[in-house]
Design a protein around this motif. Structure first.
Motif, PDB file in Angstrom:
ATOM      1  N   GLY A 220     -18.916   5.069   1.600  1.00 37.13           N
ATOM      2  CA  GLY A 220     -19.389   5.529   0.290  1.00 37.13           C
ATOM      3  C   GLY A 220     -20.874   5.789   0.360  1.00 37.13           C
ATOM      4  N   TRP A 221     -21.529   5.676  -0.778  1.00 38.77           N
ATOM      5  CA  TRP A 221     -22.954   6.002  -0.830  1.00 38.77           C
ATOM      6  C   TRP A 221     -23.806   4.863  -0.281  1.00 38.77           C
ATOM      7  CZ3 TRP A 221     -25.821   9.948  -0.722  1.00 38.77           C
ATOM      8  CH2 TRP A 221     -27.152   9.901  -1.132  1.00 38.77           C
ATOM      9  N   LEU A 222     -23.542   3.635  -0.741  1.00 37.12           N
ATOM     10  CA  LEU A 222     -24.406   2.505  -0.338  1.00 37.12           C
ATOM     11  C   LEU A 222     -24.179   2.154   1.129  1.00 37.12           C
ATOM     12  CD1 LEU A 222     -24.067   0.226  -3.503  1.00 37.12           C
ATOM     13  CD2 LEU A 222     -25.910   1.808  -2.937  1.00 37.12           C
ATOM     14  N   PRO A 223     -25.280   1.936   1.872  1.00 39.94           N
ATOM     15  CA  PRO A 223     -25.144   1.700   3.309  1.00 39.94           C
ATOM     16  C   PRO A 223     -24.736   0.278   3.656  1.00 39.94           C
ATOM     17  CG  PRO A 223     -27.443   1.667   2.683  1.00 39.94           C
ATOM     18  CD  PRO A 223     -26.670   1.959   1.433  1.00 39.94           C
ATOM     19  N   ILE A 224     -24.456   0.060   4.918  1.00 44.86           N
ATOM     20  CA  ILE A 224     -23.951  -1.227   5.412  1.00 44.86           C
ATOM     21  C   ILE A 224     -24.880  -2.389   5.065  1.00 44.86           C
ATOM     22  CG2 ILE A 224     -23.390  -2.499   7.533  1.00 44.86           C
ATOM     23  CD1 ILE A 224     -22.568   0.219   8.733  1.00 44.86           C
ATOM     24  N   SER A 225     -26.190  -2.143   5.120  1.00 48.15           N
ATOM     25  CA  SER A 225     -27.144  -3.236   4.880  1.00 48.15           C
ATOM     26  C   SER A 225     -27.253  -3.598   3.398  1.00 48.15           C
ATOM     27  CB  SER A 225     -28.521  -2.828   5.414  1.00 48.15           C
ATOM     28  OG  SER A 225     -28.923  -1.617   4.804  1.00 48.15           O
ATOM     29  N   SER A 226     -26.620  -2.815   2.518  1.00 49.68           N
ATOM     30  CA  SER A 226     -26.736  -3.084   1.087  1.00 49.68           C
ATOM     31  C   SER A 226     -25.922  -4.316   0.682  1.00 49.68           C
ATOM     32  CB  SER A 226     -26.219  -1.867   0.311  1.00 49.68           C
ATOM     33  OG  SER A 226     -25.868  -2.247  -0.992  1.00 49.68           O
ATOM     34  N   PRO A 227     -26.475  -5.179  -0.189  1.00 49.40           N
ATOM     35  CA  PRO A 227     -25.697  -6.334  -0.661  1.00 49.40           C
ATOM     36  C   PRO A 227     -24.512  -5.925  -1.530  1.00 49.40           C
ATOM     37  CG  PRO A 227     -27.826  -6.208  -1.767  1.00 49.40           C
ATOM     38  CD  PRO A 227     -27.840  -5.185  -0.694  1.00 49.40           C
ATOM     39  N   SER A 228     -24.517  -4.688  -2.022  1.00 48.95           N
ATOM     40  CA  SER A 228     -23.404  -4.216  -2.854  1.00 48.95           C
ATOM     41  C   SER A 228     -22.375  -3.430  -2.045  1.00 48.95           C
ATOM     42  CB  SER A 228     -23.939  -3.314  -3.971  1.00 48.95           C
ATOM     43  OG  SER A 228     -24.990  -3.932  -4.646  1.00 48.95           O
ATOM     44  N   TYR A 229     -22.599  -3.343  -0.759  1.00 49.82           N
ATOM     45  CA  TYR A 229     -21.644  -2.620   0.102  1.00 49.82           C
ATOM     46  C   TYR A 229     -20.321  -3.387   0.145  1.00 49.82           C
ATOM     47  CZ  TYR A 229     -19.625  -0.677   4.378  1.00 49.82           C
ATOM     48  OH  TYR A 229     -18.791  -0.104   5.292  1.00 49.82           O
ATOM     49  N   ASP A 230     -19.226  -2.653   0.093  1.00 47.94           N
ATOM     50  CA  ASP A 230     -17.912  -3.294   0.113  1.00 47.94           C
ATOM     51  C   ASP A 230     -17.358  -3.269   1.543  1.00 47.94           C
ATOM     52  OD1 ASP A 230     -15.405  -4.239  -0.237  1.00 47.94           O
ATOM     53  OD2 ASP A 230     -14.851  -2.854  -1.860  1.00 47.94           O
TER      54      ASP A 230
END
Lengths: 311, 532
Positions: free
Chosen positions: B329-339
Motif C-alpha cells: 500500500g502507500w505506507l512503507p515497511i518502516s511505518s508504525p501503521s504498516y500492516d
C-alpha cells in the motif's frame, strides 16, 4: 589594426543580442519551472501558495514581453539578474565558477597544441611511415571516442590502477587535480589539430613556392621555418580558435564527470532546476567566449597574413 | 511473505545499526570525505530557503533544529530542548530549551533565536519552503497578511522556555526536525555575510565553500554534546556522477557513497566492498498514480486490472536489482501503521482481462503513462511494464518528461497515469492526508482520491490522542488504499550506502539515508594518512 579590432568587437553586439533573445524565448516556452523543480524529488507535496509567491518574487507572473524587456535592459547594464536558487546576482554566481572553467580550457588547449601540432608536422614530413600511421590512428580514435568514456578510462587507469592522480575534484586548484580533466577535454582538439596540421603541411609541401625554395638551394629546415610553417599557421590558428572557442561548451560533460567546479557543471544543474537567469547567463558567457576567441583569431590572421586585414 | 520481508528489512536495518554501534569506543580526530551525490553544486548556504536534500549535506553539519530524527527509535526526538510539555488537546507545547548551548560565534542560544528563525521561515515575502510547517500555528494568518508583526502562537516565556500554540492537534516533531527549520542566531539571516559564512548550533563550524567542489567544516569545540563531534574536519564533496563516484570510492578518495541498482549488485558481489554496505527501507513509495476522476481509471476494476497485469516481483528482481521492497500500500515497511498482514497484489493476467471486461472495456484500453528518466521509477520501468500490460489488453505508451515537468503536470492533473517516487513517511498522518478527499489535487492528492470510509478513518486518526489507537486507524485507512488502488503500488525504496572499513557511527536513517548526524561518525586507525 585598432580600427580592425574595434570593427570586429562591434560586430559581436548584434550576435549577442540575438543569442540573448533566443535563449530567453526558448526558456520561456519550455515546460517546467523553478518552483516545480523544488517538488521534483517527491519529497515535498506541491504547495500552490509557495509556487505563487516564488513566481511573484522572481517576476515570473509578468507577461513574457515585459520579462524580455527587463532582461534586455538589465543586460545593457551588465546585470544578468538574480539566481532563483542562490538568490545571489548571476554575475557573482558565474564569477565563482568561470575561473575554474578558464583554467581547464586553457590547460586542455595547451595540451592539445603542444602535442597535436608537432605530431601533425612530424607525421606529414614522413608520410606513410609507422609514426604517421600511428598518429593518424590515434587521431581518429581521439575524435571518435566519447569524452565521457575516455574520462572514465583515464580515471580508472591513472587513479585506481596506478594511483598517480586523484580521480575527481578541484583540490583548491592543485595541478594534479587538473591533469585528468584537461587531458580528457584536450584529446579531441589534439586529434583535430594533428590531422589538420598534417593535411596542411602535405598540401603546402607540394606548392610551387616550396619547390622553388628547395631548387634555390635553401636548406630543408629553413624552408620549413620560413615558408612552410608560416603558411600552415593560418589553417592551424583557425582550428585552434574554433576549438578553443567551443571548449567551454564541450567542458560541460567533463566538469560534471570530474566534479570540476566550472560553469559547465553549473549549467547542467541550473537547467535541471530551471534556474533560468543562471542558465541564460552561463550560455551567454559561453557564446561570448566563443566570439571573443574568434575575434582574437581574426586579429592574429591579420598579423600572420596582412592580406586578410585589407579584406 | 510480506511479514517475513518486513521482519527481514527491520532486522537488516537493526543489524546494520548494531554492527555500527558495536564498534569499540569512538576515537576522536581525523577527516571525513563525505559525498553529496545529488548534483554538481550546492544551491545555497541559506538552508531556510532550500527544500533540497543536496543542500542539507553541509547544513546538517553547521545547523541544528529543535527536533532531530532518531534512526534507532524511528521517530523525532528533542534536540535543542530537554523537555516538552503538551497540553491535553495537543495544541500547546511548552519547550524547556537546552541550556549552555552557544552558536559558533559564541552567542548563547535562547528562545528569541527560535522565534526569529521560525518567523523568518514563515515570512510570506521570503517564499521559503518550510513556511508550511507553521500553517497551523496560532496567529499565522495575521502574520502572513501583515496585520501582526509577530506570530502570536510563538511565545517566549523566558530565555529558556518557548511555547508554541497550534490551532489543530499537532505533533510538531515531524516538521520542526527538518534541516530547513534550522535555528539561526536572531537577526543573522538579514546579514548578507551570513549566507557566505553561516553560523549555527551544529557540531561543525563552516570553514569554506568552493562552489561546485566542496564545503569544508571543522569541529566546533563548544558543541553541546559532551565529547562530540569525534571528527576534526569534514569535506562535504560534490560527486554527482555514479561511475566517477564508484572509481573514487574504490580508490579510497571518498569515505561514503550512495549506490544505484547496478553498483549495488557489484558491491554485493565483491568480498571486500560487501562488508561496508548500509541498507535501509526509506520512506519513499514508487508507484503509478491514476486520475481516479477520469475514465478509464474512475473505475476501480480498471485500476485493479492494471496492478494484476504486472509481474512486479520480476521487475524488482531484474531491473531494480532487488534494491527495493515490494509495496503493498502507500505506507512503507518502516511505518508504525504498516500492516504486516497485507498481501501484495497477485500477478494474474486472466484476472486483469476479466476485470477490464467487467468494467466495460472488453476490447481493452489505451493509457499514457507520464514518467521521467529515473532508472528505478521512470521510463525504464514503464518500458518494461508496457508488454505486460498489453497482454492484459492495456495498450500503454510512455510520455517522457523531465523531473521538474513531472512536478508541474501532475499537480495540474494533466495526465492519465504518472510514475513517481513520493515521500510516504515518516509522519504517517501527514502523508495519508494526500488521499483525503478535502486535499486538492494541486497539493498532493494527485490521484483525486475520494473515499468516505477512508475520510472517516483519517479524520478519526487526526482527533485520536492515543498513538496506538491512532496507528490502528491509519493502518485501516492504508488498507483501504490498497483495496481501492488509486495507484499501482510498485515498491518502497531500499537506500544503500557504501562506507569504507575505517568509518563508524553511520546511522540507518529511514527518512534519507545519505543525511547523517555527523557528530556520531568517527574513523579508526586504519584510515589512510590523508584522513588522519
Amino acid at each position: 589594426m585598432l580600427r580592425f579590432t574595434m570593427r570586429r568587437l562591434l560586430q559581436m553586439i548584434p550576435t549577442i543580442i540575438a543569442v540573448a533573445l533566443l535563449i530567453f524565448v526558448i526558456f520561456s516556452v519550455v515546460p517546467g519551472s523553478f518552483a516545480s523543480s523544488l517538488m521534483a524529488d517527491g519529497k515535498t507535496a506541491s504547495d500552490p501558495e509557495l509556487l505563487a509567491r516564488l513566481n511573484e518574487q522572481f517576476g515570473l507572473d509578468k507577461p513574457v514581453y515585459i520579462r524580455a524587456w527587463e532582461y534586455l535592459s538589465g543586460l545593457a547594464h551588465f546585470d544578468l539578474g538574480t539566481s532563483f536558487r542562490t538568490r545571489e546576482p548571476v554575475l557573482d554566481v558565474i564569477n565563482d565558477r568561470i575561473w575554474a572553467s578558464l583554467k581547464l580550457s586553457i590547460a586542455a588547449m595547451v595540451f592539445a597544441i603542444v602535442i597535436g601540432v608537432p605530431l601533425g608536422f612530424i607525421a606529414a614530413l614522413r608520410p606513410g611511415s609507422v609514426l604517421d600511421s600511428i598518429t593518424m590512428i590515434g587521431a581518429v580514435s581521439g575524435l571518435s571516442m566519447p569524452q565521457f568514456w575516455l574520462g572514465l578510462l583515464l580515471m580508472y587507469f591513472f587513479a585506481l590502477v596506478l594511483g598517480w592522480l586523484p580521480s575527481f575534484g578541484y583540490g583548491g586548484g592543485d595541478l594534479k587535480y587538473l591533469i585528468l580533466p584537461a587531458i580528457t577535454l584536450g584529446v579531441t582538439p589534439l586529434a583535430l589539430l594533428a590531422r589538420t596540421t598534417r593535411a596542411g603541411v602535405l598540401e603546402i609541401t607540394n606548392e610551387d613556392f616550396i619547390r622553388t625554395a628547395h631548387s634555390k638551394g635553401m636548406s630543408n629546415s629553413r624552408v620549413i621555418r620560413w615558408h612552410l610553417m608560416r603558411n600552415v599557421m593560418v589553417l592551424v590558428v583557425t582550428t585552434i580558435g574554433l576549438q578553443f572557442g567551443s571548449m567551454m561548451g564541450q567542458a560541460v560533460v567533463i566538469e560534471k564527470l570530474f566534479s570540476w567546479p566550472g560553469i559547465g557543471s553549473l549549467l547542467i544543474d541550473s537547467v535541471s532546476i530551471r534556474d533560468i537567469p543562471v542558465v541564460q547567463g552561463t550560455i551567454l558567457v559561453i557564446v561570448l567566449w566563443f566570439l571573443l576567441i574568434n575575434t582574437f583569431v581574426d586579429i592574429i590572421y591579420a598579423a600572420i597574413d596582412p592580406r586578410i586585414k585589407q579584406t | 511473505m510480506l511479514k517475513t520481508l518486513r521482519l527481514s528489512a527491520l532486522l537488516l536495518a537493526a543489524t546494520s545499526v548494531m554492527a555500527l554501534a558495536q564498534d569499540v569506543t569512538p576515537q576522536s580526530g581525523g577527516t571525513l570525505n563525505f559525498v553529496a551525490p545529488y548534483g554538481s553544486s550546492f544551491g545555497t548556504m541559506d538552508i531556510h530557503s532550500s527544500p533540497s536534500t543536496q543542500d542539507e549535506f553541509p547544513a546538517k553539519a553547521i545547523h541544528r533544529s529543535l527536533y532531530q530524527w532518531n534512526s534507532t527509535d524511528g521517530k523525532p526526538e528533542l534536540e535543542l530542548a530537554t523537555e516538552v510539555k503538551a497540553s491535553e488537546d495537543r495544541m500547546t507545547y511548552t519547550f524547556s530549551l537546552r541550556q549552555g548551548v552557544t552558536f559558533h560565534d559564541g552567542r548563547p542560544f535562547t528562545a528569541d533565536d527560535l522565534i526569529y528563525s521560525y518567523e523568518r521561515i514563515a515570512k510570506p515575502s521570503n517564499a521559503f519552503p518550510g513556511a508550511r510547517y507553521f500553517q497551523d500555528v496560532a496567529g499565522i494568518e495575521e502574520y502572513k497578511s501583515g496585520a501582526a508583526e509577530h506570530i502570536s502562537g510563538l511565545k517566549k516565556i523566558d530565555d529558556n522556555t518557548l511555547e508554541i500554540t497550534y490551532t489543530v492537534p499537532t505533533n510538531p516533531g515531524y516538521s520542526l526536525m527538518n534541516t530547513n527549520a534550522a535555528i539561526y542566531p536572531a537577526g543573522a539571516g538579514e546579514d548578507p555575510t551570513f549566507i557566505q559564512h553561516p553560523i549555527g548550533l551544529g557540531p561543525f563550524k563552516f570553514v569554506e565553500n568552493i562552489p561546485g567542489s566542496k564545503v569544508v567544516v571543522e569541529k566546533f569545540d563548544k558543541f553541546y554534546k559532551e565529547g562530540q563531534p569525534y571528527l576534526d574536519k569534514i569535506n562535504v564533496v560534490l560527486l554527482g556522477d555514479a561511475s566517477a563516484r564508484d572509481v573514487a570510492f574504490r580508490n579510497k578518495e571518498i569515505d561514503t557513497s550512495i549506490l544505484g541498482p547496478t553498483q549495488y549488485v557489484a558491491y554485493q558481489a565483491d568480498p571486500e566492498l560487501s562488508k561496508g554496505i548500509l541498507e535501509v527501507a526509506e520512506v519513499y513509495t514508487r508507484h503509478v498514480g491514476f486520475d481516479t476522476k477520469k475514465p478509464p481509471f474512475d473505475k476501480k476494476e480498471v485500476r485493479e486490472a492494471f496492478a494484476h497485469a504486472i509481474n512486479t516481483d520480476l521487475i524488482i528482481d531484474k531491473l531494480v536489482k532487488n534494491k527495493a521492497y515490494r509495496a503493498t500500500g502507500w505506507l512503507p515497511i518502516s511505518s508504525p501503521s504498516y500492516d504486516p498482514a497485507a498481501v501484495p497484489v497477485t500477478y494474474d493476467v486472466e484476472l486483469a482481462k476479466k476485470l477490464l471486461a467487467d468494467a466495460g472495456y472488453p476490447d481493452g484500453i489505451d493509457v499514457a503513462i507520464t514518467a521521467t528518466q529515473n532508472e528505478s521509477w521512470g521510463l525504464t520501468i514503464v518500458e518494461a511494464i508496457i508488454p505486460m500490460l498489453k497482454d492484459a489488453g492495456i495498450r500503454a505508451t510512455a510520455v517522457p518528461v523531465e523531473a521538474s515537468v513531472l512536478a508541474e503536470v501532475v499537480p495540474k492533473g494533466d495526465f492519465q497515469a504518472f510514475m513517481w517516487s513520493n515521500l510516504s513517511g515518516p509522519d504517517d498522518y501527514e502523508v495519508l492526508k494526500c488521499f483525503y478527499s478535502k486535499t486538492p489535487q494541486s497539493v498532493c492528492n494527485y490521484e483525486n482520491f475520494s473515499n468516505s470510509e477512508f475520510d472517516k478513518l483519517f479524520e478519526a486518526a487526526g482527533k485520536e490522542a492515543d498513538q496506538t489507537k491512532k496507528n490502528d486507524l491509519m493502518r485501516q485507512a492504508n488498507n483501504i488504499l490498497q483495496a481501492e488502488a488509486p495507484s499501482w503500488f510498485f515498491n518502497y525504496n531500499k537506500a544503500v550506502m557504501a562506507y569504507q572499513p575505517w568509518v563508524h557511527g553511520l546511522q540507518a536513517n529511514a527518512t534519507e539515508l545519505a543525511i547523517q548526524n555527523y557528530e556520531d561518525i568517527w574513523i579508526d586507525d586504519t584510515a589512510p594518512d590523508s584522513r588522519k
